[in-house]
Enzyme design. Structure first.
Site, short mmCIF file in Angstrom:
data_model
loop_
_atom_site.label_atom_id
_atom_site.label_comp_id
_atom_site.label_asym_id
_atom_site.label_seq_id
_atom_site.Cartn_x
_atom_site.Cartn_y
_atom_site.Cartn_z
N LEU A 208 -49.98 -15.95 48.93
CA LEU A 208 -50.22 -16.17 50.36
C LEU A 208 -50.69 -14.89 51.06
O LEU A 208 -51.15 -14.92 52.19
CB LEU A 208 -48.95 -16.69 51.04
CG LEU A 208 -48.59 -18.14 50.68
CD1 LEU A 208 -47.13 -18.44 50.99
CD2 LEU A 208 -49.50 -19.12 51.43
N ASP B 243 -19.70 -27.90 35.66
CA ASP B 243 -20.67 -28.82 35.05
C ASP B 243 -21.31 -29.73 36.10
O ASP B 243 -22.43 -30.20 35.94
CB ASP B 243 -19.99 -29.68 33.97
CG ASP B 243 -19.44 -28.82 32.84
OD1 ASP B 243 -19.81 -27.63 32.78
OD2 ASP B 243 -18.63 -29.33 32.04
N GLU C 241 -22.35 -19.29 41.23
CA GLU C 241 -22.00 -20.32 40.23
C GLU C 241 -22.34 -19.87 38.81
O GLU C 241 -22.64 -20.68 37.95
CB GLU C 241 -22.69 -21.66 40.54
CG GLU C 241 -22.25 -22.31 41.83
CD GLU C 241 -20.81 -22.78 41.77
OE1 GLU C 241 -19.98 -22.16 42.47
OE2 GLU C 241 -20.49 -23.72 41.04
N ARG D 294 -23.26 -26.78 38.87
CA ARG D 294 -24.44 -26.01 38.42
C ARG D 294 -25.74 -26.78 38.57
O ARG D 294 -26.72 -26.22 39.06
CB ARG D 294 -24.22 -25.50 37.00
CG ARG D 294 -23.32 -24.30 37.01
CD ARG D 294 -22.95 -23.75 35.66
NE ARG D 294 -22.10 -22.58 35.86
CZ ARG D 294 -21.20 -22.13 35.00
NH1 ARG D 294 -21.02 -22.75 33.85
NH2 ARG D 294 -20.49 -21.08 35.28
C1 LIG Z 1 -24.03 -15.33 48.94
C2 LIG Z 1 -22.95 -15.45 47.94
C3 LIG Z 1 -22.10 -16.55 47.98
C4 LIG Z 1 -21.08 -16.65 47.05
N1 LIG Z 1 -20.20 -17.70 47.17
C5 LIG Z 1 -19.09 -17.68 46.39
C6 LIG Z 1 -18.05 -18.62 46.61
O1 LIG Z 1 -18.14 -19.52 47.47
N2 LIG Z 1 -16.93 -18.54 45.86
C7 LIG Z 1 -16.78 -17.57 44.90
O2 LIG Z 1 -15.75 -17.54 44.28
N3 LIG Z 1 -17.76 -16.68 44.64
C8 LIG Z 1 -18.90 -16.71 45.37
N4 LIG Z 1 -19.88 -15.78 45.16
C9 LIG Z 1 -19.71 -14.80 44.07
C10 LIG Z 1 -20.64 -15.02 42.90
O3 LIG Z 1 -20.26 -16.14 42.17
C11 LIG Z 1 -20.62 -13.73 42.06
O4 LIG Z 1 -21.26 -12.74 42.83
C12 LIG Z 1 -21.30 -13.89 40.74
O5 LIG Z 1 -20.55 -14.73 39.90
C13 LIG Z 1 -21.51 -12.56 40.01
O6 LIG Z 1 -20.41 -11.72 40.05
P1 LIG Z 1 -20.58 -10.20 40.54
O7 LIG Z 1 -21.31 -10.24 41.82
O8 LIG Z 1 -19.26 -9.57 40.51
O9 LIG Z 1 -21.53 -9.55 39.47
P2 LIG Z 1 -21.09 -8.92 38.06
O10 LIG Z 1 -20.24 -9.87 37.33
O11 LIG Z 1 -20.60 -7.55 38.28
O12 LIG Z 1 -22.50 -8.87 37.33
C14 LIG Z 1 -23.47 -7.83 37.53
C15 LIG Z 1 -24.61 -8.04 36.55
O13 LIG Z 1 -24.11 -7.97 35.21
C16 LIG Z 1 -24.41 -9.15 34.50
N5 LIG Z 1 -23.32 -9.47 33.59
C17 LIG Z 1 -22.01 -9.57 33.85
N6 LIG Z 1 -21.33 -9.90 32.76
C18 LIG Z 1 -22.22 -10.03 31.75
C19 LIG Z 1 -22.16 -10.38 30.38
N7 LIG Z 1 -21.01 -10.68 29.78
N8 LIG Z 1 -23.30 -10.41 29.68
C20 LIG Z 1 -24.48 -10.12 30.26
N9 LIG Z 1 -24.62 -9.79 31.54
C21 LIG Z 1 -23.50 -9.76 32.29
C22 LIG Z 1 -24.60 -10.20 35.56
O14 LIG Z 1 -25.43 -11.25 35.13
C23 LIG Z 1 -25.24 -9.40 36.69
O15 LIG Z 1 -26.61 -9.32 36.46
C24 LIG Z 1 -20.93 -15.66 46.05
C25 LIG Z 1 -21.81 -14.60 45.98
C26 LIG Z 1 -22.80 -14.48 46.93
C27 LIG Z 1 -23.68 -13.27 46.87
#
Ligand SMILES: Cc1cc2nc3c(=O)[nH]c(=O)nc-3n(C[C@H](O)[C@H](O)[C@H](O)COP(=O)(O)OP(=O)(O)OC[C@H]3O[C@@H](n4cnc5c(N)ncnc54)[C@H](O)[C@@H]3O)c2cc1C
Lengths: 398, 365
Positions: A350, A249, A375, A252
């Site tokens: 641009l 909270d 997040e 975000r």
């Molecule tokens: C540069 C970077 C920095 C990051 N930093 C951190 C960090 O410091 N700490 C940390 O813990 N994590 C970090 N993350 C991880 C990030 O929080 C996750 O990548 C993100 O939460 C999504 O998880 P995922 O990549 O596994 O995608 P997934 O969960 O596999 O999602 C894939 C797609 O499916 C969609 N989706 C998933 N579930 C649902 C649902 N129930 N309903 C509808 N759509 C859904 C998602 O929106 C997305 O479009 C980082 C990621 C990046 C790329």
């Protein structure tokens, strides 16, 4: 009483932060985009500034509601998001690299005991929730924490950890009881250098390349019992998990403000080029009677304003101690998506300047995209909002 | 200090307006739209709240409590959540009197404000800005005013003039020597013709009329602000803020109706709201309605501070214009075929929503 005029203190803070961003971050933005993973030594000047996650004051030194001087209290959350917008106008990857301003710091600030603050308050803390098999569904993590006498023993793999290389400590989510589901999830502080705690590798990314994103492996990693954040007890309900989720909270709106800052950078640059080309932006003409570039510009500026207002509202609610869970997600949902669209569109407007690395617009388009992903993705924010306004449970609205 | 919450007074007014709408408009809105009539009783009930009299200075017979663009925006959103036409009809005297209060000469204030204060239920004035042409722009008026000795001669055509038939006076926006001015014309002026009631896409509960000005001569004293003229920018800023508030109300109504419907309507064995493609539209409506309101309040805050609100009001209005269409479209889509049937209000919100980006000078904040 409704009043959305920017207060003077905030306006002057924004302008001094903008000077800082223009003077310190902008000039090195391209350098560290190219030199991925290299520590931006120029940022040492910010150490101790604590932009995100100010450590919670000990109970005894907690500020008086009126700031102790009879003047109305200036909200920390609002100042923070305003600062973040300016810094990300400078460079988002660099903001994420500011020492001691990790997301882990925000989590520690929210729940640490006085004794933990003493030990960890001054350290740079990363946050490790995500695992290869567990992203959006953060309640499904499989990293385990086993109690062994006066220690916890951690096993598992954490990916995409921001500040993985540069941080001093990592807040690791792990389950103490997999059969308990979400109630079994606790967070633990693991210090760098602990045996069995290894930084595996760093990722190569689309954008925010100045930020070091990496993978940790925990292999029979032993940490002191007191390194658990919050209570070790596994309750029947999911209150504990809701507690750890509450950090979001606060964070975000911060991420939403990052998106606002990047989008504004793109818009400011586009505006500069529009002005040079002789266009008039005077907020007067009917949209039917302006050129298509001007029309796009006006609409993007309106969206930018909407993003900022949603962010500021969420932050203001936190400052006035109101529960802002939905409003935080609203800010993130709007700003994450719209920031992506604005930075894309600016490149289009641009033309060649938006495709060339001579300018930063292409970089802003790459940087902005992450704001709709980490997040909690845009989809996850929509789920949170929809479940809330429709009053439906996760079971009824999957 | 910055504040996103209503004061007690603002909450009270919001609730009062909401209650009025609930009692007199909510169930009647469909009928109002079909028959083209707004119940006098509902309008009278709103006027009895005395919001406009409160804003009129004591020397002209009002209560002298000052004008609050923020409060006006709060009220307009509530009324428009009931019906857009009602919001315009109920607050119409303000559209004529506020510009007089802002820029009228002492004599104009004495005449028009006092006239209203003496008989708040009587016929008052209305405002004519829109013109029926391609590329219409309030900053590029085709209606002209030309000075001739002690008079102005007006020529041109206006449209969407609310309640023109029953108004006593009509304030006309016209171009004058490269600037824009407002001119007060008596309903009985022989140079002014009020045409038959218009038939439009939306806003059907409200009677709007076209107006033709043919060498319409008025005394030079009836130019708003006299020789100094008026602050046309500020008038537009206030009307843009008002239309943004109205757009917020319409979208809120569409959002709430769609939200409730989606929970009750079952297909494939469960509520349609259980599916993300529906739920995500609802979520988007929720935060975009909030964004529209915040943009409106941002502009209203600038107006209330007495500051130039050109940027804020313009952005609030174009945002409302975009969102009014997008969100009311979602509202219909959530209901599917049922949304296309006039018994459900979402089709009316959709038609009325189109007006937010188009209509000028229909209400004032
Ligand atoms: C540069 C970077 C920095 C990051 N930093 C951190 C960090 O410091 N700490 C940390 O813990 N994590 C970090 N993350 C991880 C990030 O929080 C996750 O990548 C993100 O939460 C999504 O998880 P995922 O990549 O596994 O995608 P997934 O969960 O596999 O999602 C894939 C797609 O499916 C969609 N989706 C998933 N579930 C649902 C649902 N129930 N309903 C509808 N759509 C859904 C998602 O929106 C997305 O479009 C980082 C990621 C990046 C790329």
């Amino acid at each position: 009483m409704i009043n959305l005029e920017t207060p003077d203190y905030l306006a002057s803070m924004r302008s001094s932060m903008n000077n800082l961003a223009a003077g310190v971050l902008r000039p090195i933005a391209r350098k560290y985009d190219a030199a991925e993973h290299e520590y931006p030594a120029e940022l040492d000047m910010f150490r101790g500034m604590q932009i995100l996650g100010r450590p919670k004051k000990k109970k005894a030194d907690a500020p008086k509601p009126d700031g102790g001087n009879g003047k109305p209290k200036k909200g920390i959350n609002l100042s923070t998001v305003a600062t973040i917008e300016e810094m990300c106008w400078g460079d988002a990857g660099l903001l994420l690299s500011i020492p001691n301003a990790g997301l882990g710091n925000a989590a520690i600030a929210a729940v640490a005991t006085d004794e933990q603050l003493e030990r960890f308050g001054g350290k740079w803390a990363a946050m490790a929730i995500t695992e290869p098999g567990s992203g959006s569904d953060s309640g499904s993590i499989t990293t385990t924490a086993r109690r062994d006498g006066g220690e916890w023993v951690l096993n598992g793999e954490k990916i995409f950890v921001t500040c993985a290389d540069r941080c001093d400590i990592v807040v690791v989510w792990a389950t103490v009881d997999r059969s308990a589901g979400k109630s079994g999830i606790k967070s633990f502080i693991v210090e760098k250098g602990t045996p069995g705690f290894k930084l595996e590798h760093l990722e190569h990314k689309l954008g925010i390349r100045a930020s070091d994103t990496g993978t940790f492996v925990l292999d029979e990693c032993r940490i002191p019992f007191d390194n658990i954040l919050g209570s070790a007890e596994v309750k029947k309900d999911t209150e504990g998990f809701k507690g750890v989720m509450k950090t979001f909270d606060n964070t975000r709106p911060m991420v939403a403000s990052m998106a606002t800052g990047i989008a504004r950078a793109s818009l400011d640059f586009t505006r500069e080029k529009l002005d040079e080309s002789g266009a008039t932006i005077d907020y007067k003409r009917n949209l039917n009677n302006v050129g298509s570039l001007e029309k796009d510009f006006y609409l993007m500026e309106a969206h930018l304003e909407a993003m900022r207002l949603l962010v500021w509202r969420a932050a203001w609610m936190a400052d006035t101690e109101q529960f802002n869970n939905v409003e935080a997600s609203m800010a993130k949902a709007k700003a994450g998506r719209q920031g992506t669209l604005i930075t894309q569109k600016c490149c289009e407007l641009l033309g060649p300047l938006g495709f060339s690395k001579e300018h930063l617009a292409e970089k802003w388009m790459r940087d902005s995209k992450i704001m709709d992903i980490f997040e909690g993705t845009g989809q996850i924010q929509h789920l949170i909002i929809a479940r809330n306004v429709l009053e439906m449970s996760g079971k009824d609205l999957k | 200090m910055i504040c996103f919450a209503c004061s007690e007074e603002q909450t009270l007014m919001k609730e009062t307006a909401a209650k009025l709408v609930q009692g007199a408009i909510a169930d009647a809105a469909h009928q109002m739209d079909e028959t083209g009539r707004i119940p006098d009783d509902a309008v009278r009930k709103f006027r009895e709240l005395g919001t406009l009299l409160a804003a009129i200075p004591e020397e002209y017979g009002g209560y002298g409590m000052g004008n609050s663009p923020i409060m006006n925006s709060i009220i307009l959103e509530e009324l428009a959540a009931g019906d857009m036409g009602f919001a315009i009809a109920a607050t119409l005297p303000a559209l004529f009197l506020m510009p007089v209060m802002d820029c009228g000469t002492d004599a104009q204030k004495a005449r028009h404000l006092a006239d209203f204060a003496a008989d708040p239920d009587g016929a008052c004035g209305t405002l004519a800005i829109n013109e029926p042409r391609f590329r219409f722009d309030p900053y590029d008026l085709a209606t002209t005013a030309v000075r001739k000795n002690g008079s102005y001669i007006l020529n041109g055509t206006k449209c969407f003039v609310p309640l023109a038939e029953t108004a006593r006076r009509i304030m006309i926006a016209a171009a004058l020597d490269g600037t824009n001015g407002l001119f007060i014309v008596d309903r009985n002026n022989p140079g002014l013709t009020v045409g038959a009631r218009e038939k439009n896409l939306g806003l059907n509960s409200l009677a709007t009329h076209p107006i033709t000005l043919t060498d319409c001569e008025i005394p030079a004293d009836d130019r708003l602000g006299g020789d100094a003229g008026c602050d046309y920018d500020r008038l537009l800023q206030r009307t843009w803020t008002a239309i943004a508030a109205i757009g917020t109300g319409i979208c809120r109504a569409s959002y709430e109706y769609a939200k409730n419907y989606a929970k009750e309507r079952e297909q494939f064995g469960e509520a349609i709201a259980s599916r993300q493609s529906i739920a995500f539209m609802i979520a988007e409506m929720a935060y975009e309605v909030d964004a529209m309101r915040l943009m409106t309040w941002k502009a209203a805050s600038a107006l209330e501070a007495g500051r130039d609100a050109q940027r804020e009001a313009y952005l609030a209005r174009i945002y409302a214009g975009e969102m009014a269409m997008k969100l009311t479209d979602y509202g219909v889509q959530v209901l599917g075929g049922h949304g296309y049937i006039r018994e459900h209000p979402v089709e009316r919100y959709y038609r009325n929503g189109r007006g937010i980006a188009i209509l000028e000078g229909m209400a004032i904040a």
